[in-house]
Design a protein around this motif. Structure first.
Motif, PDB file in Angstrom:
ATOM      1  N   SER A  80     -20.859   5.386  88.073  1.00 17.35           N
ATOM      2  CA  SER A  80     -21.646   4.343  88.747  1.00 17.35           C
ATOM      3  C   SER A  80     -21.152   2.938  88.418  1.00 17.35           C
ATOM      4  O   SER A  80     -21.360   2.012  89.204  1.00 17.35           O
ATOM      5  N   LYS A  81     -20.469   2.762  87.283  1.00 15.91           N
ATOM      6  CA  LYS A  81     -19.983   1.428  86.918  1.00 15.91           C
ATOM      7  C   LYS A  81     -18.825   0.977  87.809  1.00 15.91           C
ATOM      8  O   LYS A  81     -18.433  -0.194  87.766  1.00 15.91           O
ATOM      9  N   HIS A  82     -18.264   1.877  88.617  1.00 18.90           N
ATOM     10  CA  HIS A  82     -17.169   1.522  89.516  1.00 18.90           C
ATOM     11  C   HIS A  82     -17.571   1.519  90.980  1.00 18.90           C
ATOM     12  O   HIS A  82     -16.742   1.215  91.840  1.00 18.90           O
ATOM     13  N   VAL A  83     -18.823   1.858  91.291  1.00 14.45           N
ATOM     14  CA  VAL A  83     -19.301   1.903  92.680  1.00 14.45           C
ATOM     15  C   VAL A  83     -20.655   1.206  92.759  1.00 14.45           C
ATOM     16  O   VAL A  83     -21.559   1.503  91.968  1.00 14.45           O
ATOM     17  N   THR A 103     -24.963   1.596 102.494  1.00 10.78           N
ATOM     18  CA  THR A 103     -24.938   0.190 102.062  1.00 10.78           C
ATOM     19  C   THR A 103     -23.886  -0.034 100.968  1.00 10.78           C
ATOM     20  O   THR A 103     -24.029  -0.935 100.143  1.00 10.78           O
ATOM     21  N   LEU A 104     -22.831   0.778 100.970  1.00  6.04           N
ATOM     22  CA  LEU A 104     -21.746   0.618  99.999  1.00  6.04           C
ATOM     23  C   LEU A 104     -21.254  -0.824  99.986  1.00  6.04           C
ATOM     24  O   LEU A 104     -20.880  -1.373 101.014  1.00  6.04           O
ATOM     25  N   LYS A 105     -21.234  -1.423  98.808  1.00  2.64           N
ATOM     26  CA  LYS A 105     -20.899  -2.838  98.668  1.00  2.64           C
ATOM     27  C   LYS A 105     -19.541  -3.065  98.006  1.00  2.64           C
ATOM     28  O   LYS A 105     -18.781  -3.946  98.405  1.00  2.64           O
ATOM     29  N   GLN A 106     -19.223  -2.252  97.003  1.00  4.30           N
ATOM     30  CA  GLN A 106     -18.015  -2.513  96.224  1.00  4.30           C
ATOM     31  C   GLN A 106     -17.533  -1.246  95.528  1.00  4.30           C
ATOM     32  O   GLN A 106     -18.341  -0.442  95.056  1.00  4.30           O
ATOM     33  N   MET A 107     -16.215  -1.070  95.496  1.00  2.00           N
ATOM     34  CA  MET A 107     -15.593  -0.005  94.718  1.00  2.00           C
ATOM     35  C   MET A 107     -14.484  -0.626  93.876  1.00  2.00           C
ATOM     36  O   MET A 107     -13.661  -1.385  94.409  1.00  2.00           O
ATOM     37  N   GLN A 108     -14.450  -0.315  92.596  1.00  5.25           N
ATOM     38  CA  GLN A 108     -13.471  -0.897  91.689  1.00  5.25           C
ATOM     39  C   GLN A 108     -12.459   0.154  91.231  1.00  5.25           C
ATOM     40  O   GLN A 108     -12.727   1.352  91.256  1.00  5.25           O
ATOM     41  N   HIS A 109     -11.289  -0.330  90.800  1.00  4.28           N
ATOM     42  CA  HIS A 109     -10.246   0.509  90.196  1.00  4.28           C
ATOM     43  C   HIS A 109      -9.764   1.628  91.117  1.00  4.28           C
ATOM     44  O   HIS A 109      -9.489   2.744  90.656  1.00  4.28           O
TER      45      HIS A 109
END
Length: 247
Positions: A50-53, A63-69
């Protein structure tokens, strides 16, 4: 891009703190990128911590806002960060070898996509010297309705401004003394799929929320640090400590 164009881009970047390169990716390259993202969201996102999505509404997957790495989960995105014309451009703009630090996805869902507060990336990075670039690739039409980026020209030459806590998920810190004069000096940039915006780590920038009833605002972000830039560990530790107090 030929050498002359790169020299012009670098001068503009050095003077203004940001550049915009129309059609940095072709329509075919954007189509492939969007296909890879759709597959990534379908297959990989359910397995990510969850810390990356991040979602605007955790109970609504649309409502996906951000995905990291992304580069750590998929070979295609790793190559995009580490072996591509994005990295070559970063080396030209920073006049140095660079380290690819991040490749992430941004979206502002229709109606509920929140504004991005005015900020400078090096408040998060804590680099000395502050030699880094953030690249922002439009994946669809972006304008004033769905939340285009706005920059303050030359702000990278004036040092780091005071930042404080915000309520915006994914952008926890914003400039605390942002005034009407700052707003009047902004340049808002509309973008089409494949257009690339690049800014210096000290360039002041922000984006409005998505007011559209039905349009998303999807983009890809890449971050490169100059090899000559070092993280100020003391400042970074102090920042983390302050965040811990606020949580």
């Amino acid at each position: 891009m030929n050498t002359t164009n790169l020299e012009i881009l670098k001068k503009s970047f050095d003077d203004d703190g940001y550049i915009c390169i129309p059609k940095f990716l072709s329509s075919e390259e954007v189509q492939l990128l969007n296909e890879k993202l759709r597959q990534f969201i379908k297959v990989v996102v359910p397995t990510m911590p969850s810390k990356h999505v991040f979602y605007e509404d955790e109970n609504d997957l649309s409502t996906l806002k951000q995905m990291q790495h992304l580069f750590a989960y998929d070979k295609y995105f790793n190559k995009l960060l580490e072996n591509s014309k994005f990295k070559l451009l970063a080396q030209v703009l920073l006049d140095d070898e660079v380290i690819g630090k991040e490749l992430e996805y941004f979206n502002k869902p229709p109606r509920i996509g929140k504004p991005t507060p005015a900020h400078q990336d090096n408040y998060y990075f804590k680099l000395k010297p502050p030699r880094a670039v953030t690249m922002w690739m439009a994946l669809e039409e972006v304008d004033s309705e769905n939340g285009c980026l706005s920059y303050i020209k030359g702000s990278h030459l004036k040092g780091l401004r005071p930042h404080g806590r915000t309520q915006t998920l994914g952008f926890s810190q914003g400039i605390t003394d942002y005034t009407e004069n700052d707003l009047a000096n902004e340049t808002s940039i509309f973008a089409s799929p494949g257009d690339l915006l690049v800014h210096h780590s000290l360039t002041v920038h922000r984006a409005d929320g998505n007011l559209s009833p039905n349009r998303t605002r999807q983009a890809l972000g890449l971050i490169y640090f100059s090899k000559s830039a070092m993280v100020d560990k003391e400042a970074k530790d102090a920042y983390q400590k302050e965040l811990s107090k606020e949580n």
